[in-house]
Design an enzyme around this catalytic site. Sequence first.
Site, PDB file in Angstrom:
ATOM      1  N   ALA A 113       0.841  -1.213   0.000  1.00 29.29           N
ATOM      2  CA  ALA A 113       0.000   0.000   0.000  1.00 29.29           C
ATOM      3  C   ALA A 113       0.871   1.257   0.000  1.00 29.29           C
ATOM      4  O   ALA A 113       1.946   1.258   0.589  1.00 29.29           O
ATOM      5  CB  ALA A 113      -0.901   0.011   1.224  1.00 29.29           C
ATOM      6  N   PRO A 114       0.421   2.317  -0.703  1.00 30.05           N
ATOM      7  CA  PRO A 114      -0.875   2.467  -1.378  1.00 30.05           C
ATOM      8  C   PRO A 114      -0.945   1.874  -2.779  1.00 30.05           C
ATOM      9  O   PRO A 114      -2.001   1.942  -3.394  1.00 30.05           O
ATOM     10  CB  PRO A 114      -1.051   3.988  -1.433  1.00 30.05           C
ATOM     11  CG  PRO A 114       0.355   4.518  -1.493  1.00 30.05           C
ATOM     12  CD  PRO A 114       1.192   3.591  -0.668  1.00 30.05           C
ATOM     13  N   GLY A 115       0.155   1.334  -3.310  1.00 29.80           N
ATOM     14  CA  GLY A 115       0.044   0.627  -4.577  1.00 29.80           C
ATOM     15  C   GLY A 115       0.861   1.193  -5.720  1.00 29.80           C
ATOM     16  O   GLY A 115       0.702   0.766  -6.859  1.00 29.80           O
ATOM     17  N   ARG A 140      -5.092   0.315   5.057  1.00 24.49           N
ATOM     18  CA  ARG A 140      -4.241   0.686   3.915  1.00 24.49           C
ATOM     19  C   ARG A 140      -4.448  -0.295   2.749  1.00 24.49           C
ATOM     20  O   ARG A 140      -4.254   0.057   1.589  1.00 24.49           O
ATOM     21  CB  ARG A 140      -2.771   0.726   4.330  1.00 24.49           C
ATOM     22  CG  ARG A 140      -2.454   1.961   5.180  1.00 24.49           C
ATOM     23  CD  ARG A 140      -1.012   1.988   5.694  1.00 24.49           C
ATOM     24  NE  ARG A 140       0.012   1.999   4.681  1.00 24.49           N
ATOM     25  CZ  ARG A 140       0.393   3.066   3.969  1.00 24.49           C
ATOM     26  NH1 ARG A 140      -0.191   4.231   4.178  1.00 24.49           N
ATOM     27  NH2 ARG A 140       1.353   2.981   3.074  1.00 24.49           N
ATOM     28  N   CYS A 233      12.808   4.004   1.128  1.00 22.95           N
ATOM     29  CA  CYS A 233      12.924   5.416   0.731  1.00 22.95           C
ATOM     30  C   CYS A 233      13.671   6.167   1.837  1.00 22.95           C
ATOM     31  O   CYS A 233      13.318   7.292   2.167  1.00 22.95           O
ATOM     32  CB  CYS A 233      11.571   6.026   0.427  1.00 22.95           C
ATOM     33  SG  CYS A 233      10.466   6.098   1.837  1.00 22.95           S
TER      34      CYS A 233
END
Length: 443
Positions: A113-115, A140, A233
């Site tokens: 998620a979110p995809g 989510r 990230c």
Amino acid sequence: MNFLPQEFKNRMKTMLNGEFEAFLACYEKPHYRGIRLNPLKCDLTTLEAALPFSIVRSPFSPLSYYIPAETEKLGSLPMHHAGAFYSQEPSAASAVTVLDPQPGELILDLCAAPGGKSTQIAALLDGKGLLWSNEVVKNRAGILLSNLERCGVANAVVSSCHPEVLCTSLAGYFDKILVDAPCSGEGMFRRDEQAIQDWSPEHVKACAVRQLSILESAMLALKQGGTLVYSTCTFSQEENEGVVSAFLARHSDFELVDCSQSFGRPAQLAMARRIFPMDGGEGHFVAKMKRLSANENYPVPYSVKNKAQAAMAFDLYSQIFQAQCSRSVEQVGNYFVLLPDFLPDLKGLGVIRVGVLLGEAKTKRIEPAHALFMAAQPKELNSLVNLSHDSPEITAFLRGEEIEVDAGLRGFAGVAVDGVVTGFGKCSNGRLKNHYPKGLRNN
Ligand code: SAM
């Protein structure tokens, strides 16, 4: 830059040496923004013609583009509603580029998620093979499903399951697995104040422990010769090179392989890649590993259970589509779904959607689902109302209003923006009754 935690700055200075000043200077500039074309639904020429701003190719994926920093209301654009593009920070596309999905493969996106990355994988699978998108946090997982539906993905399973439970049950099943791990989010600092507030050395340490444990689960579900991509990230070495090195030290049957990409720069483990804001993206780390050992505990294949009302579902399908339905249909409670191929047994895995929702059973009829139209190509439909991206009719349709249509149209019709299907309605007497879902409408 005083808003950055001092300990974070100390760590970045050690990591970047002479480039630290250039790194800090990036915090004076707007952050990068991007979109990714969704080729399942749209081509580049059509998308570019409909966007109210210009786009510039990014180096992180052949489908990714920079958009102007000041772009507003991206989510209310007709082409966004239609799933023609996904809003994604440019460097976030790097992990799937390294994963390199090929049509026909079985792919697990374990932290999905979110995809963003799931929709990118689905685009590259091109409807062939299976994408399993899992998100452990239940609410989510709903957002993930909604994004996969918007992007017209027909060959996915969406689940909300603990990685260990999922990967133990699906042992040896997947060709490729992506672990885009929850992290301390240092690469979000330029665009998310909260990520800065949440940062601490203790949080970084806790993330690294959790990341290693997710990798320990992920490896269980991978075939011999399969690819495991780990991404974050964040910049922290503890969460990146540290986690990958700890994993490899525990599993000699996995080897690090080269990402074979030129974007960003080599990480401390030279075969992995890093992206800093100086490299054209907000920040990502990607490492690619290969499983060398056998893993032969394949799950049993899925058997279609409840075919009770399939005839009614096939009838609805042929009202809407030109061709006969070639997929298996299953009834789950009040819902009918079109099943994808290659399904393993799903029991106990927190599955919230398999394939495409065809519709919902009502008294003596089935109400077609928005998702069914979103996954359709315009040429497959019996009836289509095609509207221009700048027409008052598309604005009205996306607000949930009735629109005027050709008086000859009867029954269910897809509604498209510049040829990209964005929903449906029911036509009679020259009017289209709006079936655009309430929760998705523009104000
Ligand atoms: N891949 C996503 C995308 O591209 O849109 C972003 C994934 S985000 C970096 C990490 C995800 O991992 C979050 O959605 C978070 O809820 C989930 N997560 C949190 N704890 C987890 C855990 N223990 N195991 C697996 N996933 C977890």
